[in-house]
Design an enzyme around this catalytic site. Structure first.
Site, mmCIF file in Angstrom:
data_model
loop_
_atom_site.group_PDB
_atom_site.id
_atom_site.type_symbol
_atom_site.label_atom_id
_atom_site.label_comp_id
_atom_site.label_asym_id
_atom_site.label_seq_id
_atom_site.Cartn_x
_atom_site.Cartn_y
_atom_site.Cartn_z
ATOM 1 C CD GLU A 42 29.748 42.117 46.458
ATOM 2 O OE1 GLU A 42 29.317 40.964 46.247
ATOM 3 O OE2 GLU A 42 30.573 42.383 47.367
ATOM 4 C CE1 TYR A 109 37.805 35.709 51.744
ATOM 5 C CE2 TYR A 109 37.899 33.358 51.297
ATOM 6 C CZ TYR A 109 37.942 34.656 50.852
ATOM 7 O OH TYR A 109 38.118 34.913 49.525
ATOM 8 C CB ALA A 244 38.236 40.137 28.490
ATOM 9 N N GLY A 267 41.866 41.599 43.036
ATOM 10 C CA GLY A 267 41.003 42.697 42.609
ATOM 11 C C GLY A 267 41.012 42.959 41.124
ATOM 12 C CB ALA A 268 42.964 41.561 38.299
ATOM 13 C CG ASP A 270 36.431 42.621 42.214
ATOM 14 O OD1 ASP A 270 35.608 41.785 41.799
ATOM 15 O OD2 ASP A 270 37.041 42.492 43.286
ATOM 16 C CG ASP A 306 41.390 43.935 47.368
ATOM 17 O OD1 ASP A 306 42.514 43.552 47.725
ATOM 18 O OD2 ASP A 306 40.355 43.284 47.560
#
Length: 329
Positions: A42, A109, A244, A267-268, A270, A306
């Site tokens: 986000e 994580y 896309a 991060g692509a 996003d 990112d």
């Protein structure tokens, strides 16, 4: 919840967990240096939007620790309006990113029970009441905890009721929850969404079988048609190196990926969403939204990090005008 700075009317509001990302350039088991970054789907999106001049707000929780200080400073430095909760009992989440080989990266994580996973309705209430043109959500947040799942569902319903556009990026993370769990939650929220973004292997998680379309085994085209019939305005499918596509009431649109040298794919997706939403906020049509999304995706994959390589608005033409030697002269 602490408001950090005032800004113009918010165009995009989002919430979720931003972690400290520690990146290696080789196998973690061999030790070596780690670089420290702020990372969250986000916050990646709103940083991309802020760099293009949009007014954005991010809501989240971090620990009362140096990691939390680092995240707050990084987001503020990118002109993001930060509504930050500090948790004295829970730590800021941490992620280790290992470049195991040139072609294979792995994420580890350390976010179970983190401050970010304990986001509540109280944390987002004021930001929702202040309003925004768009509420952007990802499927990562509801995977963090039961509390985060409840807030995710509530926010989508509340935002739609307040007349906000709801953007939902499926962003499935198999290390956080199963596909079955994701389907159960995301299908309920999808009915509030104006724009749904997913990769081609994620789209079934938000399909409800509308008009006889069965999500499992259905084509992307059939699933998109079912979502449009259910009230979604735009169904956007990220295809990686294949570009896309988007489906709307006006038909199907496609854009090829921008050819660049790939350095780092984290991060692509996003970045693509940031570009798509930016063009929408600028009043551009779907083809131009796809083009800007693909362009920001290209910036993301051709630079490390990112979001660190994402462009300012005056750099949007940079990938199209560089000279043969790769230097803008």
């Amino acid at each position: 919840m602490q408001a950090e700075g005032r800004m113009a009317a918010v165009e995009v509001l989002t919430f979720g967990e931003t972690m400290v990302s520690l990146r290696s350039t080789g196998p973690l088991s061999q030790g070596g240096q780690l670089s420290m970054h702020a990372a969250g789907a986000e916050s990646n999106v709103v940083i991309g939007l802020a760099r293009l001049g949009h007014a954005v707000r991010w809501v989240g929780r971090v620990g009362m620790d140096p990691h939390g200080d680092f995240i707050a400073r990084a987001l503020r430095a990118e002109a993001v309006d930060v509504r930050l909760g500090r948790d004295a009992l829970r730590p800021t989440g941490v992620m280790l990113l290992e470049q195991r080989t040139q072609d294979v990266g792995r994420a580890f994580y350390y976010r179970a029970g983190s401050a970010g996973s304990r986001i509540s309705r109280a944390d987002i209430a004021a930001a929702l009441a202040d309003g925004a043109r768009v509420l952007h959500l990802t499927g990562i947040t509801p995977a963090l905890s039961d509390a985060a799942r409840e807030v995710f569902t509530h926010a989508a319903e509340e935002a739609a009721g307040l007349g906000m556009e709801v953007s939902l990026d499926v962003n499935f993370r198999s290390k956080l929850w199963s596909r079955e769990e994701a389907r159960e939650v995301l299908r309920r929220v999808a009915r509030h969404a104006t724009i749904i973004t997913a990769s081609d292997d994620e789209l079934d998680m938000v399909c409800t079988g509308t008009s006889g379309v069965r999500a499992l085994g259905a084509t992307v085209e059939a699933m998109a048609a079912g979502l449009l019939e259910s009230g979604v305005r735009e169904v956007v499918v990220k295809l990686g190196a294949g570009g896309a596509s988007a489906w709307t009431a006006d038909g199907h649109h496609h854009v090829d990926a921008v050819p660049v040298t790939v350095i780092d794919t984290v991060g692509a997706g996003d970045a693509f969403v940031a570009g798509y939403l930016s063009a929408m906020l600028d009043g551009e049509g779907v083809p131009a939204r796809l083009q800007r999304g693909a362009l920001l995706g290209a910036f993301a994959v051709s630079t490390a990090g990112d979001w660190e390589g994402l462009p300012q608005r005056n750099e949007l033409g940079l990938l199209q005008c560089i000279g043969r030697q790769g230097t803008d002269r």
